[in-house]
Design a protein around this motif. Structure first.
Motif, PDB file in Angstrom:
ATOM      1  N   GLY A 192      -9.914 -19.533  -0.910  1.00 56.96           N
ATOM      2  CA  GLY A 192     -10.539 -18.783  -1.891  1.00 56.96           C
ATOM      3  C   GLY A 192      -9.679 -18.289  -3.413  1.00 56.96           C
ATOM      4  O   GLY A 192      -8.602 -19.033  -3.792  1.00 56.96           O
ATOM      5  N   ASP A 193     -10.456 -18.692  -4.292  1.00 58.09           N
ATOM      6  CA  ASP A 193     -10.402 -18.825  -6.239  1.00 58.09           C
ATOM      7  C   ASP A 193     -11.037 -17.674  -6.602  1.00 58.09           C
ATOM      8  O   ASP A 193     -10.887 -18.043  -7.685  1.00 58.09           O
ATOM      9  CB  ASP A 193     -10.369 -20.048  -5.967  1.00 58.09           C
ATOM     10  CG  ASP A 193     -11.882 -20.563  -6.409  1.00 58.09           C
ATOM     11  OD1 ASP A 193     -12.563 -19.623  -6.262  1.00 58.09           O
ATOM     12  OD2 ASP A 193     -11.987 -22.499  -6.695  1.00 58.09           O
ATOM     13  N   ARG A 194     -11.113 -16.580  -6.213  1.00 57.90           N
ATOM     14  CA  ARG A 194     -11.979 -15.396  -6.924  1.00 57.90           C
ATOM     15  C   ARG A 194     -13.487 -16.347  -7.937  1.00 57.90           C
ATOM     16  O   ARG A 194     -13.391 -15.586  -8.768  1.00 57.90           O
ATOM     17  CB  ARG A 194     -11.065 -14.829  -7.569  1.00 57.90           C
ATOM     18  CG  ARG A 194      -9.861 -14.302  -6.609  1.00 57.90           C
ATOM     19  CD  ARG A 194      -9.648 -13.295  -5.901  1.00 57.90           C
ATOM     20  NE  ARG A 194     -10.747 -11.806  -6.682  1.00 57.90           N
ATOM     21  CZ  ARG A 194     -11.327 -10.462  -5.948  1.00 57.90           C
ATOM     22  NH1 ARG A 194     -10.943 -10.997  -4.970  1.00 57.90           N
ATOM     23  NH2 ARG A 194     -12.108  -9.547  -6.570  1.00 57.90           N
ATOM     24  N   TYR A 195     -13.876 -17.154  -6.795  1.00 54.62           N
ATOM     25  CA  TYR A 195     -14.845 -17.661  -7.508  1.00 54.62           C
ATOM     26  C   TYR A 195     -14.582 -18.323  -8.666  1.00 54.62           C
ATOM     27  O   TYR A 195     -14.857 -18.009  -9.779  1.00 54.62           O
ATOM     28  CB  TYR A 195     -15.942 -16.492  -7.940  1.00 54.62           C
ATOM     29  CG  TYR A 195     -16.290 -16.342  -6.291  1.00 54.62           C
ATOM     30  CD1 TYR A 195     -17.360 -16.982  -5.923  1.00 54.62           C
ATOM     31  CD2 TYR A 195     -15.913 -14.564  -5.857  1.00 54.62           C
ATOM     32  CE1 TYR A 195     -18.183 -16.228  -4.530  1.00 54.62           C
ATOM     33  CE2 TYR A 195     -16.371 -14.585  -4.599  1.00 54.62           C
ATOM     34  CZ  TYR A 195     -17.565 -15.212  -3.795  1.00 54.62           C
ATOM     35  OH  TYR A 195     -18.191 -14.518  -2.877  1.00 54.62           O
ATOM     36  N   SER A 204      -9.238 -25.622  -6.576  1.00 54.60           N
ATOM     37  CA  SER A 204      -9.474 -25.654  -4.801  1.00 54.60           C
ATOM     38  C   SER A 204     -10.700 -27.228  -4.174  1.00 54.60           C
ATOM     39  O   SER A 204     -10.696 -26.978  -2.707  1.00 54.60           O
ATOM     40  CB  SER A 204     -10.610 -24.548  -5.314  1.00 54.60           C
ATOM     41  OG  SER A 204     -10.359 -23.167  -5.956  1.00 54.60           O
ATOM     42  N   ARG A 220     -16.184 -23.079   0.463  1.00 57.05           N
ATOM     43  CA  ARG A 220     -15.193 -22.067  -0.545  1.00 57.05           C
ATOM     44  C   ARG A 220     -15.487 -20.260  -0.408  1.00 57.05           C
ATOM     45  O   ARG A 220     -16.677 -20.045  -0.930  1.00 57.05           O
ATOM     46  CB  ARG A 220     -14.937 -23.026  -1.783  1.00 57.05           C
ATOM     47  CG  ARG A 220     -14.367 -23.910  -1.988  1.00 57.05           C
ATOM     48  CD  ARG A 220     -14.800 -24.633  -2.877  1.00 57.05           C
ATOM     49  NE  ARG A 220     -14.188 -24.125  -4.262  1.00 57.05           N
ATOM     50  CZ  ARG A 220     -14.678 -24.187  -5.556  1.00 57.05           C
ATOM     51  NH1 ARG A 220     -15.303 -25.620  -5.455  1.00 57.05           N
ATOM     52  NH2 ARG A 220     -13.930 -23.520  -6.565  1.00 57.05           N
ATOM     53  N   ASN A 221     -14.752 -19.553  -0.763  1.00 52.30           N
ATOM     54  CA  ASN A 221     -14.642 -17.828  -1.331  1.00 52.30           C
ATOM     55  C   ASN A 221     -15.194 -17.530  -0.417  1.00 52.30           C
ATOM     56  O   ASN A 221     -15.805 -16.132  -0.803  1.00 52.30           O
ATOM     57  CB  ASN A 221     -15.336 -17.921  -2.611  1.00 52.30           C
ATOM     58  CG  ASN A 221     -14.289 -18.636  -3.463  1.00 52.30           C
ATOM     59  OD1 ASN A 221     -13.181 -18.260  -3.980  1.00 52.30           O
ATOM     60  ND2 ASN A 221     -14.620 -19.292  -4.964  1.00 52.30           N
ATOM     61  N   LYS A 222     -16.264 -17.700   0.608  1.00 52.07           N
ATOM     62  CA  LYS A 222     -17.291 -16.908   2.106  1.00 52.07           C
ATOM     63  C   LYS A 222     -16.910 -17.167   2.781  1.00 52.07           C
ATOM     64  O   LYS A 222     -17.001 -18.160   3.668  1.00 52.07           O
ATOM     65  CB  LYS A 222     -18.612 -16.815   1.545  1.00 52.07           C
ATOM     66  CG  LYS A 222     -19.284 -17.340  -0.060  1.00 52.07           C
ATOM     67  CD  LYS A 222     -21.406 -17.635   0.059  1.00 52.07           C
ATOM     68  CE  LYS A 222     -21.000 -17.410  -1.930  1.00 52.07           C
ATOM     69  NZ  LYS A 222     -22.604 -17.656  -2.027  1.00 52.07           N
ATOM     70  N   ALA A 225     -12.641 -14.309  -0.982  1.00 53.02           N
ATOM     71  CA  ALA A 225     -12.739 -15.334  -1.358  1.00 53.02           C
ATOM     72  C   ALA A 225     -10.994 -14.996  -2.379  1.00 53.02           C
ATOM     73  O   ALA A 225     -11.069 -15.558  -3.578  1.00 53.02           O
ATOM     74  CB  ALA A 225     -13.738 -14.870  -2.789  1.00 53.02           C
ATOM     75  N   THR A 230      -4.033 -12.713  -5.704  1.00 53.54           N
ATOM     76  CA  THR A 230      -4.994 -13.943  -5.286  1.00 53.54           C
ATOM     77  C   THR A 230      -5.758 -13.214  -6.830  1.00 53.54           C
ATOM     78  O   THR A 230      -5.482 -13.829  -7.941  1.00 53.54           O
ATOM     79  CB  THR A 230      -5.882 -14.618  -4.634  1.00 53.54           C
ATOM     80  OG1 THR A 230      -5.740 -14.724  -3.228  1.00 53.54           O
ATOM     81  CG2 THR A 230      -6.399 -15.111  -5.135  1.00 53.54           C
ATOM     82  N   GLU A 231      -6.110 -12.013  -7.069  1.00 51.69           N
ATOM     83  CA  GLU A 231      -6.538 -11.679  -7.997  1.00 51.69           C
ATOM     84  C   GLU A 231      -5.976 -11.194  -8.997  1.00 51.69           C
ATOM     85  O   GLU A 231      -5.975 -11.440 -10.438  1.00 51.69           O
ATOM     86  CB  GLU A 231      -7.787 -10.584  -8.029  1.00 51.69           C
ATOM     87  CG  GLU A 231      -7.892 -10.055  -9.051  1.00 51.69           C
ATOM     88  CD  GLU A 231      -8.820  -8.714  -8.926  1.00 51.69           C
ATOM     89  OE1 GLU A 231     -10.387  -8.297 -10.124  1.00 51.69           O
ATOM     90  OE2 GLU A 231      -8.971  -7.829  -7.348  1.00 51.69           O
TER      91      GLU A 231
END
Length: 294
Positions: A192-195, A204, A220-222, A225, A230-231
């Protein structure tokens, strides 16, 4: 390897002899020290209350200090306090009396019972027998949540100053029955990289490729995320990158009994190999503008 408890028994930093990598590891949900009064106030038994744990993730990623990176490990359980939330995501249904005006009572996570002080564990099982006082929740935030994040922030800042950039790896696990919507894929790992907003896309993609080359199913992300950590800590434009790594629990733990599977050591060794290869990549290419601050 030396342990720095930062004078707080609720968590500890596993320090390398010398930090040689611009990496910081964090395991915020693997804590399994349950306060007795918390257990006595719960309607759940000693096994059910553990359903929200990221079981043994601290052990799966325990090679981090030997590689040359610090690792922050929570000892308090996620069901007691979730540091992967904003500091005051609180559900008014849980408390006697009004919450402070600054509390976020409307987040999706609060609606699901998974705020900073959770109302439920996995499978939507209610934790508490009765409502708690607001002061009790605020005390957990003041005495555990804030010191935990202060410690994590120091590690990230220290690393950024020393190397010119920092990569935070937030370590988690996910239920074995997770499927990717629309595809039915059961991933072994989720990166996850927050999209793309919390870390360089190259990080990623590299993490995904390394795990896939080892034979794992990776997405990735799903559906994950990355959470608050992370955010909050990922600022790629400033050379601060944050990746969340989710490991499928079905690979290494019996989710009914929470006992380690016979393949636990195999999975642990595979993760160690992945982290070593990923660390080599970060070390070799980290000075590139895609990772370092402009």
């Amino acid at each position: 390897m030396a342990a720095d408890t930062s004078e707080n028994s609720d968590f500890e930093v596993l320090e390398p002899v010398s930090q040689t990598l611009p990496l910081v590891f964090n395991s915020p949900h693997s804590g399994r020290r349950y306060p007795q009064d918390f257990l006595e106030g719960s309607r759940l038994d000693a096994l059910a209350i553990r359903r929200s744990e990221d079981h043994y993730v601290d052990e799966l990623f325990s090679v981090a200090p030997a590689l040359g990176a610090p690792m922050l490990v929570a000892h308090f359980p996620r069901a007691f306090l979730d540091v992967n939330r904003e500091p005051y995501e609180l559900d008014p249904r849980m408390f006697e009396g009004p919450l402070p005006s600054y509390a976020n009572i409307n987040s999706i996570r609060v609606a699901g019972g998974l705020g900073t002080v959770p109302r439920v564990v996995a499978e939507n099982m209610e934790i508490y027998r009765r409502r708690m006082s607001v002061d009790e929740a605020l005390d957990r935030i003041e005495t555990i949540y804030k010191p935990y994040h202060a410690c994590l922030r120091r590690l990230v800042v220290r690393t950024h100053v020393a190397f010119g950039f920092a990569v935070l790896i937030d370590c988690h696990s996910m239920p074995g029955n997770i499927r990717v919507a629309g595809s039915g894929v059961r991933p072994d790992f989720i990166i996850g990289d927050r999209y793309g907003t919390s870390a360089s896309g190259e990080l990623s993609r590299t993490a995904t490729r390394l795990l896939e080359d080892m034979g794992f199913s990776v997405v990735r992300n799903k559906p994950y995320a990355g959470g608050f950590i992370t955010e909050h800590y990922g600022r790629p434009a400033k050379g601060l990158h944050a990746l969340q790594i989710e490991v499928n629990r079905g690979l290494y733990v019996d989710e009914a009994t929470l006992a380690k599977r016979p393949d636990f050591a195999v999975v642990q060794t595979a993760i160690a190999g992945f982290l070593e290869a990923f660390s080599d990549y970060v070390e070799e290419y980290g000075a590139d503008r895609s990772l370092a601050a402009e």
